[in-house]
Design a protein around this motif. Structure first.
Motif, short mmCIF file in Angstrom:
data_model
loop_
_atom_site.label_atom_id
_atom_site.label_comp_id
_atom_site.label_asym_id
_atom_site.label_seq_id
_atom_site.Cartn_x
_atom_site.Cartn_y
_atom_site.Cartn_z
N ALA A 44 49.52 57.09 26.49
CA ALA A 44 48.95 58.43 26.38
C ALA A 44 49.36 59.29 27.56
N VAL A 45 49.37 58.70 28.74
CA VAL A 45 49.79 59.43 29.93
C VAL A 45 51.26 59.82 29.85
N ALA B 175 51.46 62.82 27.84
CA ALA B 175 50.98 63.96 28.63
C ALA B 175 52.04 64.44 29.63
N ALA B 176 52.85 63.51 30.09
CA ALA B 176 53.90 63.85 31.06
C ALA B 176 55.16 64.38 30.38
N GLY B 177 55.13 64.48 29.05
CA GLY B 177 56.28 64.99 28.32
C GLY B 177 57.14 63.93 27.69
N GLY B 178 56.69 62.67 27.74
CA GLY B 178 57.46 61.58 27.16
C GLY B 178 57.10 61.34 25.70
N LEU C 206 46.36 59.37 38.70
CA LEU C 206 47.38 58.58 39.38
C LEU C 206 48.42 58.09 38.40
N MET C 207 47.95 57.64 37.23
CA MET C 207 48.88 57.15 36.21
C MET C 207 49.82 58.25 35.74
N GLY D 286 59.41 58.17 34.79
CA GLY D 286 59.94 58.53 33.48
C GLY D 286 59.35 57.75 32.33
N THR D 287 58.27 57.02 32.60
CA THR D 287 57.58 56.27 31.55
C THR D 287 56.17 55.95 32.03
#
Length: 290
Positions: A225-226, A229-232, A163-164, A172-173
């Motif tokens: 960390a998420v 993982a999302a590209g940030g 979910l995170m 975007g964060t």
């Protein structure tokens, strides 16, 4: 053993089923009536709100029952389900393993609490401590009953951390509910599955176990960390409880904002449980990237 598993298709249930099979057990899934089953698989059918179907599922050849099914939210229905699943086991010494959760402890503060700590359940699991006691009391009828309280599960791209990840992609964060001081007790899904197998085969009757491999993980670190993982770049921002409650509902948002430090040492000491998987932040960063 031949093990009836309720909730075998869920996030935790899938991992537990896989581990039980690896450890040599035969899994008999309990499926909702009308659900297709795999060819050749011995499955039982019914509904968690239909006690008769639960009683019928626990046939004489079933040597243990593991309940990972999501509770109905109705205390009377869930109590009736526990009675139905345990009554065929009376006087047999066969095992019944029930899934609760660490939210029944409420906020714990900095000291890592163990299974002897009093419960202070938040609303989303308000009646669960009474269900736990019902399960443990089955030991008086010669049922090898046990309760497992998993921490926040992670691994294989599932659970609340998934979910995170969705929030990070949307906003975007990375973001976390509550304050920077919030911590979660956590466990990798594979380590948790190993604990279920140990409790099923080794635990004494009427025992309670915390399925926690990491006592406290700061939610801002998880959110960072998420974000990676999302590209940030590893950013994390708080999501005030009031705002999160509008999107998620207050009971769930309250649970996500709960600050807890919980020990799973009892299972390590008495059952030989040895969690081996990567730390949550490592798993979320490296695993999701891969």
């Amino acid at each position: 053993m031949k093990v009836l598993v309720l909730g075998s298709t869920g996030y935790i249930g899938t991992a537990v089923t896989r581990r039980l099979i690896e450890d040599g057990h035969t899994v008999v899934p309990f499926l909702k009536t009308g659900t297709p089953s795999e060819p050749g698989v011995d499955a039982r059918f019914g509904d968690l709100t239909d006690p008769d179907s639960l009683i019928d599922a626990v046939t004489d050849d079933i040597e243990a029952v593991v309940n990972l099914a999501t509770p109905t939210g109705d205390e009377q229905a869930d109590a009736a389900a526990v009675d139905a699943l345990t009554s065929p086991l009376h006087g047999t010494g066969r095992a019944f393993v029930y899934t609760s959760g660490i939210w029944v402890l409420g906020a714990t503060g900095d000291h890592a609490v163990d299974e002897d700590a009093p419960t202070n359940a938040i609303d989303i699991v308000g009646y669960r401590p009474r269900t736990e006691q019902q399960v443990l009391a089955a030991a008086r009828n010669d049922v090898r009953s046990a309760v497992i309280r998993p921490g926040i599960a992670y691994g294989h791209g599932g659970g609340i951390p998934a979910l995170m990840l969705g929030w990070a992609k949307e906003h975007g964060t990375g973001r976390y509910v509550g304050t920077p001081g919030t911590r979660w007790p956590m466990v990798h899904i594979d380590d948790l599955a190993a604990l279920y197998s140990l409790v099923l085969t080794k635990a004494d009757a009427g025992t309670l176990w915390h399925g926690v491999a990491v006592q406290a993980v700061a939610t801002p670190a998880l959110a960072a960390a998420v974000d990676v993982a999302a590209g940030g770049v590893g950013r994390a921002e708080p999501w005030p409880l009031e705002q999160a409650a509008e999107a998620l509902g207050f009971p769930f948002a309250e649970a996500l904002a709960l600050d807890q430090t919980v020990s799973g040492e009892r299972a390590v000491r008495l059952l030989g449980w040895r969690p081996t998987q990567a730390h949550p932040t490592t798993d979320l960063t490296a695993g999701t990237r891969a």
